[in-house]
Scaffold this active site. Sequence first.
Site, PDB file in Angstrom:
ATOM      1  N   LYS A  23      -1.017  -6.101  -0.287  1.00 47.88           N
ATOM      2  CA  LYS A  23      -1.671  -7.027  -1.206  1.00 47.88           C
ATOM      3  C   LYS A  23      -0.997  -8.374  -1.049  1.00 47.88           C
ATOM      4  O   LYS A  23       0.194  -8.451  -0.759  1.00 47.88           O
ATOM      5  CB  LYS A  23      -1.568  -6.539  -2.651  1.00 47.88           C
ATOM      6  CG  LYS A  23      -0.139  -6.523  -3.191  1.00 47.88           C
ATOM      7  CD  LYS A  23      -0.077  -6.166  -4.654  1.00 47.88           C
ATOM      8  CE  LYS A  23       1.350  -5.994  -5.149  1.00 47.88           C
ATOM      9  NZ  LYS A  23       1.984  -7.238  -5.612  1.00 47.88           N
ATOM     10  N   HIS A  61      10.771  -1.509   7.950  1.00 47.58           N
ATOM     11  CA  HIS A  61      10.388  -2.518   8.941  1.00 47.58           C
ATOM     12  C   HIS A  61      11.611  -3.120   9.629  1.00 47.58           C
ATOM     13  O   HIS A  61      11.595  -3.366  10.835  1.00 47.58           O
ATOM     14  CB  HIS A  61       9.555  -3.628   8.281  1.00 47.58           C
ATOM     15  CG  HIS A  61       8.098  -3.313   8.255  1.00 47.58           C
ATOM     16  ND1 HIS A  61       7.541  -2.439   7.360  1.00 47.58           N
ATOM     17  CD2 HIS A  61       7.079  -3.732   9.055  1.00 47.58           C
ATOM     18  CE1 HIS A  61       6.245  -2.343   7.586  1.00 47.58           C
ATOM     19  NE2 HIS A  61       5.930  -3.114   8.607  1.00 47.58           N
TER      20      HIS A  61
END
Lengths: 304, 184
Positions: B103, B38
């Site tokens: 999550k 990222h």
Amino acid sequence: MVWILLFYSTGKAVATIQQGGGIKIKTVNTTAITEAVARMSQEANYYLGQDVLEGFQKALDEEISVTGKEILQQLIENANIAREELVPMCQDTGYAVIFVELGQDVRIEGGDFYEAIHEGVRRGYTEGYLRKSIVSHPLERKNTGDNTPAVIHTKIVPGETLRIIIAPKGGGSENMSQIKMLKPADGIEGVKKFVIDTVRAAGPNPCPPIVVGVGIGGTFEKCAQLAKEALLRELGEKSKYPDIAKLEEELFEEINKLGIGPQGLGGKTTALAVNVEIYAAHIASLPVAVNLNCHAARHKETVF
Amino acid sequence: MTQIRLTTPLTDEDVEKLRIGQRVSLNGTIYTGRDAAHKRLVELIAQGKELPFDPKGQVIYYVGPTPAKPGAVIGSAGPTTSYRMDSYAPKLYELGLKASIGKGRRSEGVINALKENKGVYFAAVGGAAALISRSIKSCKVIAYPDLGAEAIHELVVEDFPVIVVNDTLGGDLYDEGIKIYAAK
């Protein structure tokens, strides 16, 4: 001085010899240590302990959330797949945290003891298709490629046995852990509030249902280590101190009233266990550390 | 509980109808990315350079799988904690990303980006990594092989099970779960 060879086991890996005065000295070869660490790295990641599986089953019986039940069933199924196919139960195969209890009458031969442990991690993680999750420098962040180094805690104990425990620790739950230096006046209520606030703030992130390791007392670093050691206990094993066992029970009930539930999607099962370890504290201090473990509460041990 | 079956690439209409708590079965191509990948993607965006894949309509799965054993498609591949991608994710949703899978809680910045760009956030079951791998049918590294497990992988999935945690209306399943189950 007369040295009598008593016995050999596993080739020349371990030998016990008796000194004239009756003191036994055990010799352990570093090759055997490397092999044991390599094997345990894999076993810890493939085979979830029976205590945790029983914990899932008990939670499944008591859980009221439909989603929560589904998740617990998936975790049981996942553990079964991992065991049968020899694959890691979780992709985060952890930082290799090693606890050593070295008997003072044990002699290590064949090389550097710590290097033998690192080599075991290197071999176990590479040959076992486990993920390499360690970067050599915390700011430069270049992966070491073999999951070394391990974090090693060593305790010298009386006797002639060498005990090595591996507890691979995932990053997600480790990141949600906290430590705080409370005032003695904060007392047991302050301790409870800090533990519960830490679990609440962690919410879904540490992969509930979690095991909560709590350290109380000692110094800053001792307290953190107590919390980590608390995670090594088998599920269901209580503190040997009655007042602390009662505290564990109270914290367990309070935490499971938070509603976080399996994976944080709501339910009764937020914690599988709360384990508290204590140590003497300074007159000025009440340190509390909370080390969270995901449901993959993994640890294996070998005793030489 | 009924499942909604979706195939990538996703459209605005696909994600707009989703509501928190719904089970979704994902099919088609998805991309993996964690912290390190990222960081590089957002640096490329800042420099106005082309990304290794066009995020439009796509899904990013926050995962760093274990190495595949011989003969296996992939190793164990469960979700990692998503908040570490929160500072990067809005940029990707602005470029048309439709969903991320991970999550744990997202930041307000991400929840707003979902509302503004018609995106969703899914949870997969953390720690069910061996089970989840069964729905991954192919896997190849398409960028940053030097990052190892953190490289960007292109996965083809079949009936990959996820739950809608944040929808296009700003809903949050984690908040709702606690509201229902916390002891009064």
